[in-house]
Design an enzyme around this catalytic site. Structure first.
Site, PDB file in Angstrom:
ATOM      1  N   LYS A  79       1.788   5.701   7.612  1.00  0.00           N
ATOM      2  CA  LYS A  79       0.913   5.036   6.629  1.00  0.00           C
ATOM      3  C   LYS A  79      -0.434   4.708   7.274  1.00  0.00           C
ATOM      4  O   LYS A  79      -0.497   4.350   8.450  1.00  0.00           O
ATOM      5  CB  LYS A  79       1.608   3.765   6.121  1.00  0.00           C
ATOM      6  N   SER A 154       2.400  -0.335  -2.117  1.00  0.00           N
ATOM      7  CA  SER A 154       1.222   0.344  -1.593  1.00  0.00           C
ATOM      8  C   SER A 154       1.558   1.545  -0.712  1.00  0.00           C
ATOM      9  O   SER A 154       0.693   2.331  -0.371  1.00  0.00           O
ATOM     10  CB  SER A 154       0.382  -0.649  -0.787  1.00  0.00           C
ATOM     11  N   SER A 178       6.147  -3.234  -0.942  1.00  0.00           N
ATOM     12  CA  SER A 178       5.384  -1.984  -0.803  1.00  0.00           C
ATOM     13  C   SER A 178       6.155  -0.806  -0.218  1.00  0.00           C
ATOM     14  O   SER A 178       5.647   0.304  -0.178  1.00  0.00           O
ATOM     15  CB  SER A 178       4.134  -2.222   0.035  1.00  0.00           C
TER      16      SER A 178
END
Length: 489
Positions: A79, A154, A178
């Site tokens: 990420k 996210s 997330s």
């Protein structure tokens, strides 16, 4: 042999058995990225050359016996809020454009020690603020199950990359759901471990008391194996906890006989899509048939979780994001008059609307006159939520809940109504407020063919229990990949 359809542990075994090479695994992942990335947009940057070079190094270490772990040679995506030395890390924000960290996040270092090959950085909501991966400066990621829908957020880029077969597994971060919510939307497995289990060193902070790094993969075995690899005590992170045991794979036992599972009535009332409810209750029935003792109970304070979370997370964000000012690194406005004007213009141009909204909210609740009324009250509520969970875990080994109220919404639907987007986190945020571990596993699909995820929540440091429950259910169904991932298979 289709490498992209294998789990991370399966690829690791094939490499160890010399049935495939690390280069084969990396080439297969790159080929899949080239085939589907245009449609899905999971990545913000792909390091093909770096991955190929690393594949050669890892292969040598596997051949000479230096690397023997289950993830040696397996390609991974990271990420974009986890620092990677020399590779641009931007949190999918304009304000960190061109920022190349001088160090690597501890969780990523642990993966590299285990022989992982990093393919690139995945797309995310800007600074992890959002639930759809639509607030990214680099454009939205799409759900591999249906390109008209969001992948969640996210960590939407990481979850979409795993679902689309672009990588065997990925790392995400979870501040209010997330990892778990996009895992649910993309039909993959994601774990948010107990707060402090994985070092936050090198994770660009959003809400420091809530953030936790975790794995995303196709099955529970992969997630347990990855978590075992990335978890460690780290003196560089003051919130890191030295645990007695990191043997999460010990939880991979298909046996729930006598296990007590609580189902909170408050989580299955109005607001929950009937199709999501049906699939989750079916999965609960499966665990009951396997010998688990299932009971309904009341978990109070659920309605206070969202306001408490957004007050605390926004307050911490306004503090954490004050360091991005155009002075030391990242984006700086081109025309300005004086230092204060440079700060204002840089931050106005560099941050997106959702990040600005949360910085403003955070600055407001921390301002004199409102600090006691909002921030302190939110902290007290957080303590009460933890107490409610403590009471529940005195009776139950695990709690089962939805990961989201609906399946993945259509692109553009959530951004027009931020409050609706915030309410989409209703089942996940209490876990972060209480610092608990949670896992999301796919349990079925709705009438539109979109995945439904079930969340299993455990008490602090009881990851093995939730892994056991998830693994037991997983043995009753096989992993399903979206059509987009299969290609010419």
């Amino acid at each position: 042999m289709d490498i992209t359809s294998m789990t991370a542990v399966e690829i690791g075994k094939k490499i160890k058995a010399k049935e495939i090479t690390v280069a084969d695994a990396v080439e297969a992942a790159i080929a899949q990225i080239e085939r589907v990335e245009e449609n899905v947009h999971s990545f913000v940057r792909i390091d093909k050359e770096g991955a190929k070079k690393r594949a050669e190094e890892v292969q040598k270490m596997i051949n000479d016996g230096t690397l023997t772990g289950p993830l040696a040679g397996v390609p991974v995506a990271i990420k974009d809020n986890l620092c990677t030395k020399g590779v641009e890390t931007t949190c999918s924000s304009k304000i960190l454009e061109g920022f190349k960290p001088t160090f690597t996040a501890e969780a990523v270092v642990n993966l590299e020690k285990a022989g992982a090959v990093i393919l690139g950085k995945t797309n995310m909501d800007e600074f992890a603020m959002g639930s759809t991966t639509e607030t990214s400066y680099y454009g939205e990621t799409k759900n591999p199950w249906n390109l008209e829908h969001v992948p969640g957020g996210s960590s939407g880029g990481s979850c979409a990359a795993v679902a689309a077969g672009e990588c065997a597994y990925a790392l995400g971060s979870d501040t209010g759901g997330s990892i778990r919510q996009p895992s649910s939307f993309c039909g993959v497995v994601g774990i948010k471990p107990t707060y402090g289990t994985v070092s936050r060193y090198g994770l660009i902070a959003y809400g420091s008391s809530l953030d936790q790094i975790g794995p995303i993969a196709k099955d529970v075995t992969d997630c347990a194996t990855i978590l075992e690899t990335i978890a460690s005590h780290d003196s560089k992170d003051s919130t890191s906890i030295a645990r007695e045991s990191y043997d999460f794979t010990e939880g991979l036992v298909a046996e729930v006989k006598g296990m007590k599972i609580g189902v909170p009535r408050d989580y299955f009332t109005e607001g929950l899509d009937p199709e999501v409810k049906e699939q989750i209750l079916k999965a609960v029935k499966v665990l009951e048939e396997k010998g688990a003792v299932v009971e309904e109970f009341d978990l109070s304070l659920v309605q206070y979780a969202i306001p408490a979370y957004y007050v605390i997370a926004s307050a911490e964000a306004s503090s954490n994001l004050s360091r991005f000012d155009g002075v030391k690194y990242g984006y700086r406005t081109s025309e300005y008059e004086g230092l204060h004007n440079m700060y204002k213009k840089t931050r106005s141009e560099g941050f997106g609307p959702e990040v600005k909204r949360r910085i403003m909210l955070g600055s407001f609740v921390l301002s004199s006159g409102y600090y006691d009324a909002y921030y302190l009250k939110a902290l007290r509520t957080k303590a009460l939520i933890k107490k409610a969970f403590d009471k529940a875990f005195a009776s139950y080994d695990a709690i089962i809940a939805p990961a989201a109220p609906t399946t993945a919404p259509k692109l553009g639907e959530s951004l027009s109504d931020p409050l609706k987007m915030y309410l989409g986190d209703i089942y996940t945020i209490a876990v972060n407020l209480a610092g608990l571990p949670g896992i999301t596993i796919p349990v079925g699909k709705d009438s539109k063919g979109l995945p439904v995820g079930m969340q299993i929540i455990g008490d602090c440091f009881q990851e093995k229990k939730i892994i056991r429950a998830a693994y037991t259910f997983e043995q009753t169904k096989s992993y399903e990949a979206p059509e987009l991932a299969k290609g010419d298979r």
